[in-house]
Structure formats: C-alpha cells, structure tokens
Motif scaffolding. Structure first.
Motif, PDB file in Angstrom:
ATOM      1  N   HIS A 209      16.539   3.023  -4.817  1.00 49.25           N
ATOM      2  CA  HIS A 209      15.830   3.888  -5.765  1.00 49.25           C
ATOM      3  C   HIS A 209      14.821   3.091  -6.572  1.00 49.25           C
ATOM      4  O   HIS A 209      14.104   3.639  -7.400  1.00 49.25           O
ATOM      5  CB  HIS A 209      16.833   4.545  -6.726  1.00 49.25           C
ATOM      6  CG  HIS A 209      17.453   3.566  -7.678  1.00 49.25           C
ATOM      7  ND1 HIS A 209      18.504   2.751  -7.315  1.00 49.25           N
ATOM      8  CD2 HIS A 209      17.144   3.234  -8.942  1.00 49.25           C
ATOM      9  CE1 HIS A 209      18.841   1.968  -8.336  1.00 49.25           C
ATOM     10  NE2 HIS A 209      18.019   2.236  -9.333  1.00 49.25           N
ATOM     11  N   ASP A 210      14.757   1.770  -6.320  1.00 50.28           N
ATOM     12  CA  ASP A 210      13.980   0.849  -7.144  1.00 50.28           C
ATOM     13  C   ASP A 210      12.662   0.487  -6.456  1.00 50.28           C
ATOM     14  O   ASP A 210      12.665  -0.169  -5.417  1.00 50.28           O
ATOM     15  CB  ASP A 210      14.811  -0.418  -7.382  1.00 50.28           C
ATOM     16  CG  ASP A 210      14.108  -1.438  -8.265  1.00 50.28           C
ATOM     17  OD1 ASP A 210      12.986  -1.150  -8.725  1.00 50.28           O
ATOM     18  OD2 ASP A 210      14.692  -2.507  -8.500  1.00 50.28           O
ATOM     19  N   PRO A 211      11.512   0.890  -7.026  1.00 47.63           N
ATOM     20  CA  PRO A 211      10.227   0.539  -6.407  1.00 47.63           C
ATOM     21  C   PRO A 211      10.021  -0.965  -6.257  1.00 47.63           C
ATOM     22  O   PRO A 211       9.411  -1.409  -5.280  1.00 47.63           O
ATOM     23  CB  PRO A 211       9.198   1.139  -7.377  1.00 47.63           C
ATOM     24  CG  PRO A 211       9.921   2.271  -8.038  1.00 47.63           C
ATOM     25  CD  PRO A 211      11.337   1.794  -8.185  1.00 47.63           C
ATOM     26  N   ALA A 212      10.529  -1.758  -7.201  1.00 50.98           N
ATOM     27  CA  ALA A 212      10.373  -3.210  -7.096  1.00 50.98           C
ATOM     28  C   ALA A 212      11.153  -3.761  -5.905  1.00 50.98           C
ATOM     29  O   ALA A 212      10.699  -4.674  -5.213  1.00 50.98           O
ATOM     30  CB  ALA A 212      10.835  -3.879  -8.391  1.00 50.98           C
ATOM     31  N   ALA A 213      12.338  -3.199  -5.648  1.00 49.87           N
ATOM     32  CA  ALA A 213      13.119  -3.615  -4.479  1.00 49.87           C
ATOM     33  C   ALA A 213      12.417  -3.186  -3.197  1.00 49.87           C
ATOM     34  O   ALA A 213      12.340  -3.945  -2.219  1.00 49.87           O
ATOM     35  CB  ALA A 213      14.527  -3.026  -4.545  1.00 49.87           C
ATOM     36  N   ALA A 214      11.888  -1.971  -3.188  1.00 53.77           N
ATOM     37  CA  ALA A 214      11.209  -1.465  -1.990  1.00 53.77           C
ATOM     38  C   ALA A 214       9.980  -2.298  -1.643  1.00 53.77           C
ATOM     39  O   ALA A 214       9.606  -2.396  -0.470  1.00 53.77           O
ATOM     40  CB  ALA A 214      10.806  -0.010  -2.198  1.00 53.77           C
ATOM     41  N   GLN A 238       3.872  -0.748  -7.626  1.00 52.73           N
ATOM     42  CA  GLN A 238       3.036   0.256  -8.291  1.00 52.73           C
ATOM     43  C   GLN A 238       2.737   1.428  -7.353  1.00 52.73           C
ATOM     44  O   GLN A 238       2.818   2.603  -7.759  1.00 52.73           O
ATOM     45  CB  GLN A 238       1.724  -0.387  -8.772  1.00 52.73           C
ATOM     46  CG  GLN A 238       1.875  -1.409  -9.888  1.00 52.73           C
ATOM     47  CD  GLN A 238       2.417  -2.751  -9.415  1.00 52.73           C
ATOM     48  OE1 GLN A 238       2.422  -3.054  -8.206  1.00 52.73           O
ATOM     49  NE2 GLN A 238       2.871  -3.569 -10.357  1.00 52.73           N
ATOM     50  N   ARG A 239       2.408   1.116  -6.107  1.00 53.70           N
ATOM     51  CA  ARG A 239       2.100   2.182  -5.143  1.00 53.70           C
ATOM     52  C   ARG A 239       3.348   3.003  -4.826  1.00 53.70           C
ATOM     53  O   ARG A 239       3.284   4.231  -4.689  1.00 53.70           O
ATOM     54  CB  ARG A 239       1.527   1.593  -3.864  1.00 53.70           C
ATOM     55  CG  ARG A 239       0.156   0.956  -4.015  1.00 53.70           C
ATOM     56  CD  ARG A 239      -0.274   0.298  -2.723  1.00 53.70           C
ATOM     57  NE  ARG A 239      -0.475   1.290  -1.665  1.00 53.70           N
ATOM     58  CZ  ARG A 239      -0.442   1.006  -0.360  1.00 53.70           C
ATOM     59  NH1 ARG A 239      -0.157  -0.224   0.038  1.00 53.70           N
ATOM     60  NH2 ARG A 239      -0.645   1.959   0.528  1.00 53.70           N
TER      61      ARG A 239
END
Length: 249
Positions: A209-214, A238-239
């Motif tokens: 659920h984490d954009p930084a992890a993705a 960010q994207r």
C-alpha cells in the motif's frame, strides 16, 4: 539459479501468467474480474490498489494458494488449475517462495532450522551450503542458533526472506512484506528483494500500500474493483501516489 524448462527444453519467459482470471467469493463477491497479466523472469512487480481492489486475491491465485473461479494460471509453465492438491503443493514448494507481513516463523526453532524447515517438510534434502550463503546475504551470518524471539522485527523478516530463498524459488511473492517494519528496516528488506532480482535472477511480485515501497519495483500494477486499472514502468513514489489518488477519488 536452476530454471524450470518447458517441454521444448527452454525456460519459459513468463514465470507466472494469468489469463482471464476471475474469483468470486461466496457466489456473490467478485474479487477478481477477468484479469490477464504476466510476470516476466527476473523482474520486480508491485501490485497496488484501494482496499478491496483484489490485490491479495491476485497474489493468492498467482501463487496457487487459492484457485480461481474461472480462467487459467500458469506457474513455471504449468497450468496449476488442473493440478490436484498434492501435486499443486509440490509445484508450489519447488518454484515459489513467500514473504508475508507476519513473519510466520516457528518460535521454538532456531534461525537455521526455520530456514531449512520448508525443504524438510517437502521431503527434499536441504542445500546447507546455499542456506548458509543466503543467511550471509541477508546479514544474519553468525545468528544461526538464535531464536526468533531474540531478533528484532527486521531481523525476523530477513529470516523469512532467507527461508524463501533457501529453496531457490523462481518467484517470490510478498504480501505487505514491509508493513510491520519501521521505515529504515523496511527499506533494507526492499533492497534485499531488489538484490534477489539483480543477483539471483528471481522474480518478485509484491503487494503493497506504500508508494515508496512500490518505487523499488520495475513496474507497478494497479487494481480497482477486481480489474486491472493500468500500470507504471520505472515508477517513482510521486507518480505512484498520484495514480493512487486518481483511483480513490
């Protein structure tokens, strides 16, 4: 790594492929709705979407932990939907590693015994030299005799990753593998997953659920209401966050 060969003697390019996969729970709730997607050998894919979008169901069907209501799932070149449970379990143990948010370690066993346990349960002879190398790669050399309760959360997740790698899987499925970790420790686990792809040729599929992890992945798949809702290649946090905002409006 030892790669599975298909009937023609060549390694299938896609380690996992879903074709028009749907999953209905209780005869009414459609968790997946005609999803077709492939995961190519030696790549890192993150799967994201709003709560209830079908992320975990996708992972469970792809890994052979759950059977789709319709459609086909190919794992290491085999249609696992056609396999009976004992054979399915054998295929899963041979080709798949799992890393979950809950570490799922056996408290009564040492780090060493936890790492070797899946192979022992499968009735195969563990490669002890490789297990030792894996523990060294995840930074746990010298901690083989420790019990899980003597380790930090990050160290326990490293044990779980070592356990997944010890059987030389072709694909590692992670369900929120950094969800229970602090920021710095989670980043270290993601770095190790990235290394599994770069150094070992493994395929990683991670629900998060984490954009930084993705952003550690090569691509991000987005789900909404059980359907694919697009993807990003070479993602940034960010994207990814911007796309998630669009999906939750």
């Amino acid at each position: 790594m030892v790669l599975l060969r298909d009937e023609q003697g060549t390694a299938p390019r896609d380690v996992v492929a879903l074709a028009e996969v749907s999953k209905v729970h209780g005869g009414r709730v459609r968790a997946l709705d005609g999803v077709s997607v492939a995961f190519t050998r030696g790549t890192f894919t993150a799967v994201m979407g709003p709560s209830g979008s079908g992320k975990s169901t996708l992972l469970h069907c792809a890994a052979g932990l759950d059977r789709p209501t319709s459609g086909r799932v190919l794992l290491a070149g085999q249609d696992i939907g056609a396999l009976r449970e004992p054979r399915l379990t054998a295929v899963r143990r041979r080709h798949v590693g799992f890393v979950f948010q809950a570490f799922n370690l056996v408290d009564a066993l040492s780090v060493w015994d936890n790492v070797l346990l899946p192979q022992q349960l499968a009735g195969t002879r563990p490669d002890r030299a490789w297990a030792g190398e894996v523990l060294a790669r995840v930074g746990l050399a010298g901690r083989e005799k420790a019990r899980p309760g003597e380790l930090s959360g990050g160290q326990q997740q490293r044990v779980a990753l070592a356990r997944a790698l010890a059987a030389r899987p072709e694909v590692i499925f992670g369900d929120e593998p950094t969800g229970a970790l602090d920021l710095a420790t989670g980043r270290e686990v993601l770095r190790l997953l990235r290394q599994c792809v770069a150094d070992l040729g493994a395929t990683v599929v991670m629900v998060t659920h984490d954009p930084a992890a993705a952003a550690w992945a090569d691509r991000v798949l987005f789900l909404a209401d059980g359907r694919l809702a697009g993807e990003l290649h070479e993602p940034t946090a960010q994207r990814v966050a911007a796309r998630m905002m669009e999906l939750t409006r």
